[in-house]
Design an enzyme around this catalytic site. Structure first.
Site, short mmCIF file in Angstrom:
data_model
loop_
_atom_site.label_atom_id
_atom_site.label_comp_id
_atom_site.label_asym_id
_atom_site.label_seq_id
_atom_site.Cartn_x
_atom_site.Cartn_y
_atom_site.Cartn_z
N GLY A 31 0.78 -1.23 0.00
CA GLY A 31 0.00 0.00 0.00
C GLY A 31 0.81 1.27 0.00
O GLY A 31 0.26 2.37 -0.16
N GLU A 32 2.14 1.18 0.19
CA GLU A 32 2.98 2.37 0.16
C GLU A 32 3.00 2.97 -1.25
O GLU A 32 2.90 2.25 -2.24
CB GLU A 32 4.40 2.03 0.60
CG GLU A 32 4.52 1.64 2.05
CD GLU A 32 5.95 1.29 2.44
OE1 GLU A 32 6.82 1.33 1.55
OE2 GLU A 32 6.17 0.95 3.62
N LYS A 198 -29.34 28.80 7.65
CA LYS A 198 -29.51 27.42 8.11
C LYS A 198 -29.34 27.33 9.62
O LYS A 198 -28.52 28.04 10.21
CB LYS A 198 -28.50 26.50 7.42
CG LYS A 198 -28.58 26.48 5.91
CD LYS A 198 -27.64 25.46 5.32
CE LYS A 198 -26.19 25.89 5.43
NZ LYS A 198 -25.80 26.89 4.45
N THR A 229 -22.55 16.02 0.52
CA THR A 229 -23.57 14.96 0.47
C THR A 229 -24.89 15.46 -0.12
O THR A 229 -25.83 14.69 -0.27
CB THR A 229 -23.84 14.39 1.87
OG1 THR A 229 -24.33 15.44 2.71
CG2 THR A 229 -22.57 13.82 2.47
#
Length: 317
Positions: A31-32, A198, A229
């Site tokens: 993963g490096e 908000k 999102t």
């Protein structure tokens, strides 16, 4: 270029008429990150294109290692081209015992040896001040997005009035700049400004919302710097329709579209969602989402910086 947004990097190179530098940016089995430059950069001005979008930490550290690699290879100067600056929303302490991560990212990049940063629509302007020695050029994608909206969306409004909506008080300056561009440069008439206020119960959670301004009978365009999102965006669109808006569209520079964003937009009352390509779209994007390239804007800035020309003209929308 890093691996965060290869299509944008290639398009920038195409606009400039030069190839991307040969380089290996890959992973070892554990993963490096594995980086190897394919050509000499000694005494060369290098521009590294890397958005620190999802996965944020991987892309950020990849940028860090690219800068270190170039510095050890004796590059004359290194400019980090960051179309999207990750951690930008953590720009101040909102509560006790938390980091100011936007500043810490700046410290990390300067420690790596970056000489200049080129960004697009930073979440807040003060991030430029987090860099103590490296100049920061903060471009606005609205320069290319405004003509697209006038060409592709505004004609469907015919003679009906239009209202530009800021999603919060902090975005009023951006919405006002967009409005001024439509009025002054695009000659769009019968247009106003409104603000949504908000009431949050937590990050990404809206408890209530109020609208400041007249939206009744108008086609509304919500202007923001990013869509995460899409919960806030879709809630604002619904509230605007309840207040009498004829239709609601959205325009944002950074389309992150994390989590349930696609599903929310598809089911929402939004007519159009226009974003730039500072971050790549994942598969399955709803047809409501339209993408406007910022490659030409970034390429112009790179050309000006490399040739010692002013970039101030690119800040104007």
């Amino acid at each position: 270029a890093g691996r965060s947004n290869p299509p944008l990097a290639r398009e920038i190179a195409d606009v400039l008429g030069i190839p991307l530098m040969a380089a290996t940016v890959d992973r070892f089995n554990d993963g490096e990150i594995n980086i190897q430059l394919g050509e000499s950069v000694r005494n060369v001005h290098v521009f590294v294109v890397q958005s620190t979008c999802m996965p944020v930490n991987d892309n950020l550290f990849e940028l860090f290692l690219l800068i270190r690699c170039l510095r050890r290879a004796s590059a004359k100067s290194i400019t980090a081209v960051m179309p999207y600056y990750g951690y930008a929303r953590q720009d101040r302490k909102m509560t006790a015992r938390v980091p100011i991560s936007a500043s810490d990212v700046a410290i990390m990049l300067e420690s790596a040896g970056v000489d200049r940063v080129l960004a697009v629509d930073l979440h807040c302007g003060q991030i430029q001040g987090f860099f103590h020695s490296a100049p920061v050029d903060n471009l606005s994608a609205l320069r290319d997005m405004a003509p697209f909206i006038v060409r592709e969306i505004v004609p469907s409004y015919k003679e009906d009035p239009i209202c530009i909506v800021s999603p919060d008080a902090g975005g009023v300056a951006r919405a006002k700049m967009f409005l001024d561009c439509l009025v002054s440069n695009m000659k769009v008439a019968n247009i106003g400004l409104a603000i949504t206020v908000k009431h949050r119960s937590g990050p990404g959670e809206i408890e209530g919302m109020n609208i400041v301004g007249d939206v009744d009978g108008k086609h509304c365009i919500i202007v923001d710097d990013m869509i995460d999102t899409a919960g806030t965006l879709c809630a604002a669109a619904s509230e605007l329709l309840k207040m009498g808006a004829r239709s609601v569209s959205a325009c944002a520079t950074h389309g992150l579209f994390n989590g349930p964003a696609y599903e929310r937009i598809e089911k929402s009352v939004l007519t159009h969602v226009v974003v730039s390509d500072t971050t790549p779209l994942r598969a399955g994007a709803p047809s409501k989402i339209r993408v406007v390239s910022c490659a030409e804007l970034i390429a112009e800035a790179i050309y000006c910086i490399n040739h010692g020309q002013s970039v101030s003209g690119l800040f104007k929308v």
